[in-house]
Motif scaffolding. Structure first.
Motif, short mmCIF file in Angstrom:
data_model
loop_
_atom_site.label_atom_id
_atom_site.label_comp_id
_atom_site.label_asym_id
_atom_site.label_seq_id
_atom_site.Cartn_x
_atom_site.Cartn_y
_atom_site.Cartn_z
N LEU C 126 -8.66 113.06 -34.86
CA LEU C 126 -7.31 113.30 -34.30
C LEU C 126 -6.23 113.07 -35.36
CD1 LEU C 126 -7.61 111.54 -30.81
CD2 LEU C 126 -7.14 113.96 -31.18
N GLY C 127 -6.64 112.58 -36.52
CA GLY C 127 -5.68 112.38 -37.60
C GLY C 127 -5.17 110.95 -37.71
N MET C 128 -5.79 110.04 -36.95
CA MET C 128 -5.35 108.63 -37.02
C MET C 128 -5.76 108.03 -38.36
SD MET C 128 -6.24 106.84 -33.42
CE MET C 128 -6.02 107.64 -31.85
N SER C 129 -4.99 107.01 -38.79
CA SER C 129 -5.38 106.30 -40.00
C SER C 129 -6.64 105.48 -39.68
CB SER C 129 -4.26 105.35 -40.43
OG SER C 129 -4.16 104.31 -39.49
N ALA C 137 -10.85 102.48 -31.35
CA ALA C 137 -12.28 102.34 -31.04
C ALA C 137 -12.55 101.00 -30.36
CB ALA C 137 -13.10 102.47 -32.32
N MET C 138 -11.95 99.95 -30.91
CA MET C 138 -12.16 98.62 -30.33
C MET C 138 -11.64 98.55 -28.90
SD MET C 138 -13.95 96.74 -32.18
CE MET C 138 -13.87 95.40 -31.02
N SER C 139 -10.46 99.15 -28.70
CA SER C 139 -9.85 99.14 -27.37
C SER C 139 -10.74 99.90 -26.37
CB SER C 139 -8.45 99.74 -27.48
OG SER C 139 -8.04 100.25 -26.29
N ALA C 140 -11.29 101.04 -26.82
CA ALA C 140 -12.16 101.82 -25.92
C ALA C 140 -13.44 101.06 -25.61
CB ALA C 140 -12.48 103.17 -26.56
N VAL C 170 -15.52 108.90 -26.25
CA VAL C 170 -14.61 109.92 -25.70
C VAL C 170 -13.30 109.27 -25.24
CG1 VAL C 170 -14.34 111.61 -23.84
CG2 VAL C 170 -16.49 111.45 -25.08
N LEU C 171 -13.43 108.10 -24.64
CA LEU C 171 -12.24 107.39 -24.15
C LEU C 171 -11.27 107.05 -25.30
CD1 LEU C 171 -11.00 106.11 -21.59
CD2 LEU C 171 -12.16 103.99 -22.19
N ALA C 172 -11.84 106.76 -26.48
CA ALA C 172 -11.01 106.40 -27.64
C ALA C 172 -10.06 107.53 -28.04
CB ALA C 172 -11.92 106.03 -28.82
N MET C 173 -10.39 108.74 -27.60
CA MET C 173 -9.53 109.88 -27.96
C MET C 173 -8.43 110.11 -26.93
SD MET C 173 -12.81 112.15 -28.98
CE MET C 173 -12.00 113.72 -28.96
N LYS C 174 -8.42 109.30 -25.89
CA LYS C 174 -7.44 109.39 -24.80
C LYS C 174 -7.26 110.82 -24.29
CE LYS C 174 -4.79 105.31 -26.09
NZ LYS C 174 -5.37 104.84 -27.33
N PRO C 175 -8.32 111.40 -23.75
CA PRO C 175 -8.21 112.79 -23.26
C PRO C 175 -7.49 112.85 -21.91
CG PRO C 175 -10.39 111.93 -22.80
CD PRO C 175 -9.64 110.83 -23.49
#
Lengths: 216, 273, 295
Positions: C126-129, C137-140, C170-175
């Motif tokens: 997604l272009g995140m640093s 990732a940790m939050s997901a 998938v959740l880490a990408m906040k779809p």
């Protein structure tokens, strides 16, 4: 197996570096070719990875023929992955093999060169014989024999040029010994050709798309 | 016998990785880069030296390291089978015609095969070199965590070689397990019985073909799953790795000095050309 | 409940609620290269804030439809609209940002060397640093209750753990929409319950619309707002779970079996010689209905 795995300490440092350099150049060309494709097919990377995993897994199986034979299936890798990706696949297989002691770390360069010859000749023969021999079984078998024969010649040349450390024999004597070894290897190559022929014929029947239009 | 163990004389990657993940010994905490440099130096030394004593001592040291890391020594000896076979298949033919003091002769009718002292030393030296390399490699593999190996692959190799390598390394275990499972299924229905070379060859070819086909099927599914998360031809294996500490640098420095001394002072060394 | 009788001559199925519609599949068909039909004249929609269960037997076209929603497949006929964009005629290369897919076989999804690398894969794309991706990732992983697995190798996870990590990836990408293919297949009851609770939380806490493909009607009955029955590549009936599952003829036509709660209630009523007065779907509803009938 249809070709030998040279172990560490067989060659002097100069030849270790020489064959490593040659292998790096060839692999570098393969990487360049893959990167410079106009429409890069990322699926090729995944397929090459699974080709590596499958070939390495099959290498671990001992065939109950001639008291136990392990197959490398390098010409098959050439047929399925093509010469560019196939060159990367054999390099990785040689690194993984060295990690478990099948072929030396210092000899990965020489072993990879031999394998690249097998991949390239196997692929080219299979492709060139497309119209002459449309049947997949004999075509893959012939391509395998040709690939492994050229691989054997490459192996003999590499050993003759490098010499084995500590061996004080004449080139003629070494050549005689290697010819005997090559003859045994070619016996195993016939088994590998038969197996490869059957594998390709089976794949052609079940998943022809894996061989692609250019090979079918 | 583990599910992935197809030939018992070939190192079992599942077993190797389970040892690597234990992190129970001092060697597991040594930086992977230190152990990797050690591997390069071991290879350099056995490439340079032709001295039987040095090879013998080095082998014993590495075997000692391997054993002290709590790794399975009996299994190691079983895993020596193929490396020994490779050395004998290459040098076993040449060793009989090596010049030197004859030890014994085998009369073959038309000609006689004579083993000389040099021939015997040659084969023992090359065998020791192969065993040194195998033992250190396995020591390195079995004391270095999987994620550190992956991070090393990612850092050392250029793309797409690193991507192919990483994916192959990840799915190797599943492919081995699948191959083992197919063979078990074949054997469970009498497929392991040797009928003829032709029948046996056909059974094995079909199993091998199935391994390739299933691998390619999985490759396609994995690729789809990667595309579904925006794969653009590159992915990271960014696990942080412990850097070599001062003691690591000291060990490496001492090893380099030892190699230099050996090359300069010990006879039968200097295999540069 | 709507039993869909498609007019074969009608070229389109019009949107139900244009404002709330996130996905609209408009008479889409897909035929695979070997000639087998994946979906045929498929009409389907997903509204904002709803959980839709696609129920059908193996090979009915559920997975093929799901792959269309993320742009992995494009229809050979008809159209698929996601968030107001046509994937057939428009740009679909960034569709994965809106629609996250959790595949049926977790091993196919977890390709990276470690759990953290795998969950970070989407956010990095997604272009995140690197740091932001790691935080996402940790939050997901915490979101799915698998934070303790962060440094584990996918190879050494259990089936249930693999599924949780796949969902975190998938959740880490906040779809906006999450699509799950057979999310509880091959899971033990404990992990099934965890996955079920997670799906309900996605809708409630994150506002994510969810599409589930399943042939487990008990599972669909417990979590779906709407159920679509799929047969031969098309949705042939849809409605709320109680509408659909209390129609045994329809369920049989779909090649499925009634959910256990429904079966128990119907058999109970039959044994008691009375008509079913209620339509319990969940276990608590069944207990209440049985208590009520006894009193």
């Amino acid at each position: 197996m249809a070709h030998i795995h040279l172990e560490d300490g067989s060659f002097s440092l100069f030849f270790v570096l020489l064959w490593w350099t040659a292998a790096i150049i060839l692999v570098g060309i393969a990487i360049y070719l893959m990167r410079s494709e106009k429409k890069p097919d990322r699926r090729k990377i995944t397929l090459a990875a699974f080709c590596t995993a499958a070939a390495f897994a099959i290498f671990q199986v001992s065939l109950p023929i001639f008291g136990g034979v392990h197959l490398n299936l390098t010409p098959l890798i050439g047929i399925l992955a093509g010469p560019a990706a196939g060159s990367l696949v054999v390099l990785i297989i040689n690194i993984l093999s060295a990690a478990i002691g099948h072929g030396g770390w210092g000899l990965i360069g020489a072993n990879t060169l031999v394998n690249i010859v097998e991949v390239f000749v196997g692929y080219s023969c299979f492709r060139l014989l497309k119209t002459t021999i449309p049947d997949l079984f004999p075509r893959a078998g012939i391509a395998t024999i040709a690939g492994l024969f050229c691989g054997n010649i490459a192996m003999i040349l590499i050993i003759i040029i490098s010499g084995v450390q500590g061996v004080n024999q004449s080139t003629g004597q070494i050549l005689t010994g290697l010819s005997l070894l090559a003859a045994v290897n070619m016996g195993v190559a016939v088994v590998e050709a038969f197996i490869t022929g059957l594998i390709v014929a089976y794949i052609g029947k079940v998943r022809p798309d894996l061989l692609g239009d250019e090979l079918l | 016998m583990s599910s992935t163990m197809i030939s018992s004389h070939i190192p079992d990657l599942d077993l190797i990785t389970s040892y690597a993940q234990r992190e129970g010994t001092f060697f597991s905490r040594v930086s992977p880069w230190t152990k990797f440099t050690g591997l390069l130096l071991v290879i350099l030394l056995i490439t340079l030296t032709r001295n039987l004593v040095i090879c013998g001592v080095l082998y014993l040291i590495i075997l000692g390291l391997y054993a002290s890391a709590g790794l399975p020594v009996k299994k190691l000896f079983a895993w020596y089978t193929l490396p020994v076979l490779f050395v004998i298949s290459l040098v076993g033919i040449m060793v009989w015609t090596e010049p030197g003091t004859p030890l014994f002769s085998l009369n073959m009718g038309l000609f006689a095969l004579t083993l000389t002292d040099n021939g015997l030393i040659l084969i023992i030296t090359l065998l020791l070199k192969a065993l040194i390399s195998v033992t250190y490699s396995l020591f390195f593999l079995m004391t270095t965590r999987y994620q550190h190996f992956s991070a090393m692959i990612y850092r050392i190799f250029p793309s797409p070689l690193d991507q192919i390598f990483l994916l192959a390394y990840r799915y190797l275990f599943l492919t081995l397990s699948m191959t083992g499972a197919i063979f078990k299924a074949v054997r469970s229905r009498g497929g392991g019985i040797i009928h003829s070379v032709r029948v046996q060859g056909r059974i094995f070819a079909e199993v091998f073909a199935l391994v390739f086909i299933r691998s390619f099927d999985r490759a396609e599914r994995v690729h789809q799953a990667m595309i579904a998360r925006g794969y653009n031809g590159k992915y990271e294996a960014g696990t942080d790795m412990p850097k070599p500490g001062l003691s690591g640098f000291c060990v490496i420095g001492a090893f380099v000095c030892a190699i230099a001394l050996i090359v300069l002072m010990v006879p039968n060394t200097g295999g540069l050309y | 409940m709507t039993i869909i009788h498609r007019d074969p001559h009608a070229p389109h199925c019009p949107p139900i609620d244009k404002k709330r519609e996130l996905i609209h599949v408009d008479c889409a068909s897909h035929t695979y290269p070997d000639g087998s039909v994946g979906i045929h004249d498929m009409c389907f929609y997903v509204l904002r804030d709803e959980i839709v269960a696609l129920c059908g037997p193996n090979g009915s076209g559920k997975s093929t439809l799901l792959e269309h929603l993320n742009g992995l497949l494009t229809p050979s006929k008809g159209d698929v609209w996601v968030n107001g964009r046509s994937i057939t005629h428009g740009e679909r290369s960034d569709l994965w940002k809106d629609v996250g897919v959790v595949f049926q076989r977790s091993d196919d999804q977890l390709f990276a060397p470690t759990v953290l690398d795998d969950v970070m894969f989407g956010p990095l794309n997604l272009g995140m640093s690197h740091d932001d991706a790691q935080a996402a990732a940790m939050s997901a992983l915490e979101g799915v209750g698998a934070a303790d697995l962060v440094h584990k190798l996918p190879n050494y996870l259990s089936g249930g753990q693999k599924r949780l990590v796949s969902i975190a990836g998938v959740l880490a990408m906040k779809p906006k929409i999450m699509v799950l293919d057979e999310p509880t297949s091959d899971l033990d009851p404990l992990h099934s319950e965890r996955v079920e609770a997670l799906i309900l939380r996605f809708k409630r806490d994150y506002g994510i619309s969810v599409v589930i493909a399943t042939h487990d009607l008990d599972f669909a009955a417990r979590i779906a707002d709407r159920v679509c029955l799929v047969k031969n590549g098309s949705v042939f009936a849809e409605g709320t779970p109680d509408e659909v599952f209390y129609n045994p003829v329809l369920i049989e036509e779909a090649g499925l079996t009634l959910p256990q709660t429904v079966r128990i209630y119907l058999e109970y009523c039959k044994a008691q010689g009375r008509e079913p007065e209620q339509r319990p779907i969940r276990r608590d509803e069944l207990i209440r209905a049985l208590q009520l009938s006894q009193s």
